[in-house]
Design a protein around this motif. Structure first.
Motif, PDB file in Angstrom:
ATOM      1  N   THR A 134      11.143 -65.806  41.869  1.00 35.80           N
ATOM      2  CA  THR A 134      12.518 -65.102  42.019  1.00 35.80           C
ATOM      3  C   THR A 134      13.606 -66.181  42.380  1.00 35.80           C
ATOM      4  OG1 THR A 134      11.459 -63.127  41.941  1.00 35.80           O
ATOM      5  CG2 THR A 134      13.803 -63.153  42.334  1.00 35.80           C
ATOM      6  N   PHE A 135      13.190 -66.859  43.544  1.00 38.18           N
ATOM      7  CA  PHE A 135      14.243 -67.670  44.239  1.00 38.18           C
ATOM      8  C   PHE A 135      14.440 -68.858  43.485  1.00 38.18           C
ATOM      9  CE2 PHE A 135      14.660 -71.745  46.671  1.00 38.18           C
ATOM     10  CZ  PHE A 135      15.535 -71.446  47.286  1.00 38.18           C
ATOM     11  N   LEU A 136      13.443 -69.430  42.572  1.00 40.19           N
ATOM     12  CA  LEU A 136      13.677 -70.475  41.471  1.00 40.19           C
ATOM     13  C   LEU A 136      14.401 -70.218  40.221  1.00 40.19           C
ATOM     14  CD1 LEU A 136      10.427 -72.439  42.104  1.00 40.19           C
ATOM     15  CD2 LEU A 136      12.485 -73.268  42.823  1.00 40.19           C
ATOM     16  N   GLN A 137      14.093 -68.826  39.963  1.00 42.74           N
ATOM     17  CA  GLN A 137      14.858 -68.410  38.874  1.00 42.74           C
ATOM     18  C   GLN A 137      16.407 -68.182  39.053  1.00 42.74           C
ATOM     19  OE1 GLN A 137      12.976 -64.588  38.060  1.00 42.74           O
ATOM     20  NE2 GLN A 137      10.848 -65.788  37.325  1.00 42.74           N
ATOM     21  N   LEU A 138      16.766 -67.578  40.597  1.00 41.58           N
ATOM     22  CA  LEU A 138      17.959 -67.453  40.739  1.00 41.58           C
ATOM     23  C   LEU A 138      18.574 -68.888  40.831  1.00 41.58           C
ATOM     24  CD1 LEU A 138      17.721 -64.844  43.426  1.00 41.58           C
ATOM     25  CD2 LEU A 138      18.532 -64.566  41.005  1.00 41.58           C
ATOM     26  N   VAL A 139      18.199 -69.871  41.185  1.00 40.06           N
ATOM     27  CA  VAL A 139      18.739 -71.262  41.399  1.00 40.06           C
ATOM     28  C   VAL A 139      18.840 -71.763  39.974  1.00 40.06           C
ATOM     29  CG1 VAL A 139      18.166 -73.864  42.130  1.00 40.06           C
ATOM     30  CG2 VAL A 139      17.431 -71.763  43.686  1.00 40.06           C
ATOM     31  N   LEU A 140      17.906 -71.550  39.113  1.00 40.25           N
ATOM     32  CA  LEU A 140      18.226 -72.130  37.744  1.00 40.25           C
ATOM     33  C   LEU A 140      19.323 -71.578  37.131  1.00 40.25           C
ATOM     34  CD1 LEU A 140      14.293 -72.192  36.586  1.00 40.25           C
ATOM     35  CD2 LEU A 140      16.002 -74.101  37.086  1.00 40.25           C
ATOM     36  N   ILE A 141      19.498 -70.019  37.514  1.00 37.79           N
ATOM     37  CA  ILE A 141      20.635 -69.139  36.716  1.00 37.79           C
ATOM     38  C   ILE A 141      21.937 -69.968  37.427  1.00 37.79           C
ATOM     39  CG2 ILE A 141      21.708 -67.136  36.883  1.00 37.79           C
ATOM     40  CD1 ILE A 141      18.935 -65.601  36.806  1.00 37.79           C
ATOM     41  N   ALA A 142      21.974 -70.210  38.538  1.00 38.03           N
ATOM     42  CA  ALA A 142      23.040 -70.669  39.340  1.00 38.03           C
ATOM     43  C   ALA A 142      23.610 -71.960  38.770  1.00 38.03           C
ATOM     44  CB  ALA A 142      23.037 -70.768  40.811  1.00 38.03           C
ATOM     45  N   GLU A 143      22.550 -72.877  38.556  1.00 32.69           N
ATOM     46  CA  GLU A 143      22.785 -74.009  37.740  1.00 32.69           C
ATOM     47  C   GLU A 143      23.292 -74.159  36.441  1.00 32.69           C
ATOM     48  OE1 GLU A 143      19.793 -77.113  38.427  1.00 32.69           O
ATOM     49  OE2 GLU A 143      20.245 -77.267  40.516  1.00 32.69           O
ATOM     50  N   TRP A 144      22.614 -73.154  35.632  1.00 30.24           N
ATOM     51  CA  TRP A 144      22.960 -73.022  34.440  1.00 30.24           C
ATOM     52  C   TRP A 144      24.460 -72.386  34.271  1.00 30.24           C
ATOM     53  CZ3 TRP A 144      24.929 -69.844  30.771  1.00 30.24           C
ATOM     54  CH2 TRP A 144      24.679 -70.075  29.249  1.00 30.24           C
ATOM     55  N   LEU A 145      25.069 -71.624  35.155  1.00 30.53           N
ATOM     56  CA  LEU A 145      26.108 -71.119  35.203  1.00 30.53           C
ATOM     57  C   LEU A 145      27.148 -72.194  35.478  1.00 30.53           C
ATOM     58  CD1 LEU A 145      25.728 -67.715  36.539  1.00 30.53           C
ATOM     59  CD2 LEU A 145      26.312 -68.266  34.192  1.00 30.53           C
ATOM     60  N   VAL A 146      26.871 -73.269  36.513  1.00 32.00           N
ATOM     61  CA  VAL A 146      27.731 -74.266  36.844  1.00 32.00           C
ATOM     62  C   VAL A 146      27.920 -75.312  35.583  1.00 32.00           C
ATOM     63  CG1 VAL A 146      28.221 -76.283  38.288  1.00 32.00           C
ATOM     64  CG2 VAL A 146      27.439 -73.931  39.301  1.00 32.00           C
ATOM     65  N   ALA A 147      26.802 -75.518  35.049  1.00 36.19           N
ATOM     66  CA  ALA A 147      26.912 -76.257  33.825  1.00 36.19           C
ATOM     67  C   ALA A 147      27.691 -75.829  32.656  1.00 36.19           C
ATOM     68  CB  ALA A 147      25.416 -76.591  33.256  1.00 36.19           C
ATOM     69  N   ASP A 148      27.699 -74.341  32.603  1.00 43.53           N
ATOM     70  CA  ASP A 148      28.261 -73.578  31.547  1.00 43.53           C
ATOM     71  C   ASP A 148      29.853 -73.715  31.577  1.00 43.53           C
ATOM     72  OD1 ASP A 148      28.073 -72.080  28.970  1.00 43.53           O
ATOM     73  OD2 ASP A 148      28.931 -70.659  30.262  1.00 43.53           O
ATOM     74  N   PRO A 189      25.004 -64.665  29.914  1.00 46.93           N
ATOM     75  CA  PRO A 189      24.412 -65.321  28.872  1.00 46.93           C
ATOM     76  C   PRO A 189      23.372 -66.268  29.102  1.00 46.93           C
ATOM     77  CG  PRO A 189      26.342 -66.406  29.286  1.00 46.93           C
ATOM     78  CD  PRO A 189      26.276 -65.357  30.374  1.00 46.93           C
ATOM     79  N   VAL A 190      22.569 -66.292  30.453  1.00 42.79           N
ATOM     80  CA  VAL A 190      21.548 -67.297  30.560  1.00 42.79           C
ATOM     81  C   VAL A 190      20.208 -67.044  29.854  1.00 42.79           C
ATOM     82  CG1 VAL A 190      20.366 -68.442  32.288  1.00 42.79           C
ATOM     83  CG2 VAL A 190      22.722 -67.552  32.904  1.00 42.79           C
ATOM     84  N   ARG A 247      10.403 -70.389  28.845  1.00 43.66           N
ATOM     85  CA  ARG A 247      10.241 -71.075  27.538  1.00 43.66           C
ATOM     86  C   ARG A 247      11.741 -70.990  27.006  1.00 43.66           C
ATOM     87  NH1 ARG A 247       5.969 -72.614  24.624  1.00 43.66           N
ATOM     88  NH2 ARG A 247       6.807 -71.815  22.809  1.00 43.66           N
ATOM     89  N   GLN A 248      12.092 -69.727  27.135  1.00 40.12           N
ATOM     90  CA  GLN A 248      13.476 -69.476  26.579  1.00 40.12           C
ATOM     91  C   GLN A 248      14.391 -70.356  27.338  1.00 40.12           C
ATOM     92  OE1 GLN A 248      14.672 -65.405  26.351  1.00 40.12           O
ATOM     93  NE2 GLN A 248      13.652 -65.130  24.442  1.00 40.12           N
ATOM     94  N   PHE A 249      14.603 -70.317  28.561  1.00 46.75           N
ATOM     95  CA  PHE A 249      15.361 -71.172  29.331  1.00 46.75           C
ATOM     96  C   PHE A 249      15.685 -72.601  28.946  1.00 46.75           C
ATOM     97  CE2 PHE A 249      16.883 -73.418  33.113  1.00 46.75           C
ATOM     98  CZ  PHE A 249      18.003 -72.863  33.801  1.00 46.75           C
ATOM     99  N   VAL A 250      14.416 -73.171  28.822  1.00 46.49           N
ATOM    100  CA  VAL A 250      14.033 -74.587  28.255  1.00 46.49           C
ATOM    101  C   VAL A 250      14.635 -74.719  26.653  1.00 46.49           C
ATOM    102  CG1 VAL A 250      13.006 -75.269  30.327  1.00 46.49           C
ATOM    103  CG2 VAL A 250      11.799 -74.540  28.068  1.00 46.49           C
ATOM    104  N   GLY A 251      14.940 -73.745  26.124  1.00 40.80           N
ATOM    105  CA  GLY A 251      15.321 -74.042  24.786  1.00 40.80           C
ATOM    106  C   GLY A 251      14.282 -73.772  23.650  1.00 40.80           C
ATOM    107  N   ALA A 265      17.172 -58.209  38.772  1.00 44.55           N
ATOM    108  CA  ALA A 265      17.987 -56.883  38.293  1.00 44.55           C
ATOM    109  C   ALA A 265      19.209 -56.819  38.414  1.00 44.55           C
ATOM    110  CB  ALA A 265      17.089 -55.609  38.176  1.00 44.55           C
ATOM    111  N   LEU A 266      19.876 -57.045  39.687  1.00 44.56           N
ATOM    112  CA  LEU A 266      21.134 -57.038  39.783  1.00 44.56           C
ATOM    113  C   LEU A 266      21.795 -58.050  39.276  1.00 44.56           C
ATOM    114  CD1 LEU A 266      20.878 -56.017  43.521  1.00 44.56           C
ATOM    115  CD2 LEU A 266      21.926 -54.498  41.788  1.00 44.56           C
ATOM    116  N   VAL A 267      21.290 -59.331  39.171  1.00 42.55           N
ATOM    117  CA  VAL A 267      21.871 -60.478  38.497  1.00 42.55           C
ATOM    118  C   VAL A 267      21.891 -60.025  37.064  1.00 42.55           C
ATOM    119  CG1 VAL A 267      21.690 -62.833  37.704  1.00 42.55           C
ATOM    120  CG2 VAL A 267      21.148 -62.372  40.001  1.00 42.55           C
TER     121      VAL A 267
END
Length: 391
Positions: free
Chosen positions: A214-228, A45-46, A97-101, A37-39
């Protein structure tokens, strides 16, 4: 429902009763939900983050009700708790599903939520049967977990390690719930469900799914932001085309490959005619719109392997692999005519001039740009709205 004080032995010899374990599970669930929730409050825009946040919050409440079922009416501790847990997992899977497009639809999850509501209520109040209820609910959770595994492990997805780990988590959960249904099939002692291994394992599975998920979601968010960030650094912020630096890097590789293979390459330099006049007469907003329209027309008219960038101001450059001079001239003229016919261009009679240079053996990008620029200069001098092939 009676709730005996099951004791769990740790490796150090300490003894923890089940209520302590369940309390820790509930607190961890709340903390995991709060972290996401804090993230999410940063408005990132993830894709999928909003559904993950909602799912984790619902899951925390459902897990807390399930943990406290001994002190709650069965309507809340059993029926509502399972409804919330299924709805939470449905939101999380839709977020994946949204995360993978893919579309983040909740239809399948809502059907399973309704099914688990009916099953939990039926085998709790109408035809009470703890064993049947556990089997039915476990199989529904197994089905939903399998859907989560498929969403993240299906063929065609980018083989990112965090995605595979998240999909593996759902796959393990699906197998766990199938095994749990089998374990519950022949059990006849109610206390075994209330406080024994089946109850404890279910709560721990919920804890692992929520916290590790939740931990994996945070990792995915971080990777998406780095790629973005990397993606944004290579794009022109107005038109969305490549910027000069990214274009130079890609063009250098394409030219090196063409030199090795001996295949033709051509470069187009494109400049919008009388852009300053349109910008001054209609305003900068219209000028920006005109640049963006040209970018969209160019993306549509260029070939699949062609690379285009905004080279600066109203000037663009496009590299055409496997294009000899005649082919490059055809592509450039098609683009010129398409832009002139665009409604936005027609408002101010905007046109484009194009200079074309064919790559000589061993030509570098700088030399190719200079020759294309000279051809563009000729096109401007000869009346604009034309394509000129450089010598």
């Amino acid at each position: 429902m009676a709730h005996s004080n099951t004791v769990v032995a740790t490796r150090s010899g300490m003894m923890l009763d089940s209520r302590t374990v369940f309390f820790l599970v509930a607190v961890s669930a709340v903390l995991a939900s709060a972290a996401l929730a804090l993230v999410n409050r940063r408005g990132l825009p993830v894709p999928g983050v909003r559904l993950w946040t909602v799912g984790n919050a619902i899951g925390a409440v459902g897990l807390m009700l399930s943990v406290a079922r001994a002190a709650l009416p069965e309507l809340f501790g059993i029926v509502l708790a399972n409804i919330l847990l299924v709805l939470a997992m449905s939101c999380q899977i839709a977020g994946c599903r949204q995360f993978v497009g893919r579309p983040g639809r909740l239809g399948f999850g809502l059907v399973l939520t309704a099914a688990i509501a009916v099953e939990a209520a039926w085998f709790t109040f109408v035809q009470p049967s703890i064993a049947t209820r556990v089997v039915a609910i476990s199989l529904l959770f197994a089905l939903l977990s399998g859907a989560g595994a498929w969403a993240l492990l299906r063929p065609g997805l980018k083989p990112a390690l965090p995605l595979r780990c998240y999909g593996g988590l759902y796959l393990v959960l699906a197998l766990f719930f199938v095994v749990r249904a089998g374990m519950a099939w022949d059990v006849v002692l109610p206390d075994y469900f209330a406080s024994g291994p089946i109850a404890l394992s279910a709560h721990l599975a919920g804890f692992v799914q929520l916290v590790l998920g939740t931990f994996l979601q945070l990792v995915l968010i971080a990777e998406w932001l780095v790629a973005d960030i990397a993606r944004q650094a290579s794009l022109d912020p107005l038109t969305g085309l490549l910027n000069r630096r990214a274009f130079a890097a890609i063009a250098g590789k394409l030219l090196a490959a063409a030199t090795r293979s001996g295949r033709p390459v051509a470069l187009l330099m494109l400049d919008l005619d009388h852009f300053k006049r349109a910008n001054d007469s209609r305003g900068h907003a219209f000028g920006d719109q005109l640049l963006c329209r040209f970018a969209r027309v160019a993306e549509r008219e260029l070939r699949a392997g062609d690379v285009i960038c905004r080279h600066g101001g109203e000037e663009f450059a496009a590299l055409l692999p496997d294009a000899d001079p005649d082919q490059a001239l055809l592509v450039a003229d098609r683009l010129r005519r398409a832009f002139a016919a665009d409604p936005c261009s027609a408002e101010v009679r905007a046109t484009v001039s194009v200079g074309i240079a064919a790559c000589d053996l061993g030509d570098g990008l700088d030399g190719l740009l200079r020759r294309a620029d000279r051809a563009l200069y000729r096109a401007k001098n000869e009346g604009r709205d034309r394509c000129v092939l450089g010598g």
